[in-house]
Design a protein around this motif. Structure first.
Motif, PDB file in Angstrom:
ATOM      1  N   UNK A   1       0.827  -1.209   0.000  1.00 35.05           N
ATOM      2  CA  UNK A   1       0.000   0.000   0.000  1.00 35.05           C
ATOM      3  C   UNK A   1       0.862   1.260   0.000  1.00 35.05           C
ATOM      4  N   UNK A   2       1.970   1.241   0.740  1.00 37.79           N
ATOM      5  CA  UNK A   2       2.861   2.394   0.779  1.00 37.79           C
ATOM      6  C   UNK A   2       3.447   2.662  -0.612  1.00 37.79           C
ATOM      7  N   UNK A   3       3.915   1.613  -1.261  1.00 33.83           N
ATOM      8  CA  UNK A   3       4.498   1.752  -2.603  1.00 33.83           C
ATOM      9  C   UNK A   3       3.446   2.197  -3.615  1.00 33.83           C
ATOM     10  N   UNK A   4       2.204   1.745  -3.438  1.00 27.47           N
ATOM     11  CA  UNK A   4       1.133   2.064  -4.388  1.00 27.47           C
ATOM     12  C   UNK A   4       0.654   3.513  -4.286  1.00 27.47           C
ATOM     13  N   UNK A   5       0.881   4.157  -3.153  1.00 25.43           N
ATOM     14  CA  UNK A   5       0.310   5.492  -2.955  1.00 25.43           C
ATOM     15  C   UNK A   5       0.735   6.501  -4.028  1.00 25.43           C
ATOM     16  N   UNK A   6       2.017   6.619  -4.274  1.00 25.99           N
ATOM     17  CA  UNK A   6       2.497   7.633  -5.224  1.00 25.99           C
ATOM     18  C   UNK A   6       1.929   7.428  -6.628  1.00 25.99           C
ATOM     19  N   UNK A   7       1.954   6.209  -7.180  1.00 26.61           N
ATOM     20  CA  UNK A   7       1.341   6.030  -8.505  1.00 26.61           C
ATOM     21  C   UNK A   7      -0.164   6.324  -8.519  1.00 26.61           C
ATOM     22  N   UNK A   8      -0.848   6.006  -7.421  1.00 27.23           N
ATOM     23  CA  UNK A   8      -2.292   6.276  -7.361  1.00 27.23           C
ATOM     24  C   UNK A   8      -2.539   7.785  -7.289  1.00 27.23           C
ATOM     25  N   UNK A   9      -1.821   8.439  -6.377  1.00 23.46           N
ATOM     26  CA  UNK A   9      -2.042   9.871  -6.143  1.00 23.46           C
ATOM     27  C   UNK A   9      -1.568  10.725  -7.321  1.00 23.46           C
ATOM     28  N   UNK A  10      -0.345  10.489  -7.771  1.00 19.76           N
ATOM     29  CA  UNK A  10       0.256  11.386  -8.752  1.00 19.76           C
ATOM     30  C   UNK A  10       0.247  10.844 -10.177  1.00 19.76           C
ATOM     31  N   UNK A  11       0.152   9.523 -10.327  1.00 18.61           N
ATOM     32  CA  UNK A  11       0.054   8.939 -11.663  1.00 18.61           C
ATOM     33  C   UNK A  11      -1.395   8.915 -12.129  1.00 18.61           C
ATOM     34  N   UNK A  12      -2.240   8.229 -11.382  1.00 14.69           N
ATOM     35  CA  UNK A  12      -3.667   8.162 -11.721  1.00 14.69           C
ATOM     36  C   UNK A  12      -4.410   9.444 -11.361  1.00 14.69           C
ATOM     37  N   UNK A  13      -3.853  10.187 -10.388  1.00 17.48           N
ATOM     38  CA  UNK A  13      -4.494  11.416  -9.871  1.00 17.48           C
ATOM     39  C   UNK A  13      -5.891  11.108  -9.361  1.00 17.48           C
ATOM     40  N   UNK A  14      -5.968   9.983  -8.648  1.00 18.39           N
ATOM     41  CA  UNK A  14      -7.239   9.497  -8.121  1.00 18.39           C
ATOM     42  C   UNK A  14      -7.262   9.750  -6.613  1.00 18.39           C
ATOM     43  N   UNK A  15      -7.824  10.864  -6.203  1.00 20.67           N
ATOM     44  CA  UNK A  15      -7.826  11.233  -4.783  1.00 20.67           C
ATOM     45  C   UNK A  15      -8.612  10.263  -3.904  1.00 20.67           C
ATOM     46  N   UNK A  16      -9.816   9.830  -4.298  1.00 18.34           N
ATOM     47  CA  UNK A  16     -10.530   8.877  -3.431  1.00 18.34           C
ATOM     48  C   UNK A  16      -9.769   7.559  -3.248  1.00 18.34           C
ATOM     49  N   UNK A  17      -9.195   7.038  -4.326  1.00 18.34           N
ATOM     50  CA  UNK A  17      -8.438   5.789  -4.209  1.00 18.34           C
ATOM     51  C   UNK A  17      -7.182   5.992  -3.360  1.00 18.34           C
ATOM     52  N   UNK A  18      -6.534   7.154  -3.492  1.00 22.84           N
ATOM     53  CA  UNK A  18      -5.366   7.462  -2.664  1.00 22.84           C
ATOM     54  C   UNK A  18      -5.766   7.551  -1.195  1.00 22.84           C
TER      55      UNK A  18
END
Length: 131
Positions: A63-80
């Motif tokens: 989950x820690x590793x996934x945060x940056x791609x979710x937040x800044x790659x996908x730009x998906x705030x709810x998923x982040x």
């Protein structure tokens, strides 16, 4: 738009740390995480700790590793927000799981827990403000 321009354009609370401050905090936390998580995985591999103890540590890393791609790659705030909640929950779970075996590892997670608590509140606030 670059990830930095996108992030800068978000409606964030006044107490949001600067990106350089966030980076410095992670530079302090990552060695603690590396040492303590590595120790847990090593002890589990040597069968000196029951394998279920490693589950929250493993989920936390993912989950820690996934945060940056979710937040800044996908730009998906709810998923982040969901992801960082998982990070927070697994820190608490990991502390509880390791406590009977190696209390120092649980205690060493306190700075990580404090920072992720702040980051979780920040993420939920940003998600709310920009939803």
């Amino acid at each position: 738009m670059s990830w930095r321009d996108w992030y800068d354009a978000l409606d964030k609370p006044a107490w949001t740390p600067e990106p350089s401050t966030i980076g410095t905090i992670w530079q302090i936390l990552y060695p603690i995480i590396l040492l303590t998580f590595g120790y847990v995985f090593y002890r589990v591999a040597r069968k000196q700790i029951p394998w279920p103890v490693a589950i929250p540590f493993a989920i936390n890393l993912i989950a820690n590793i996934a945060f940056t791609p979710i937040q800044f790659g996908l730009r998906n705030l709810p998923l982040a927000a969901i992801d960082i909640a998982i990070v927070w929950i697994t820190i608490v779970w990991a502390m509880k799981a390791i406590w009977p075996h190696h209390r120092w590892i649980a205690v060493a997670q306190i700075p990580y827990l404090i920072w992720v608590t702040i980051a979780t509140v920040l993420q939920f606030t940003i998600t709310w403000n920009n939803g």
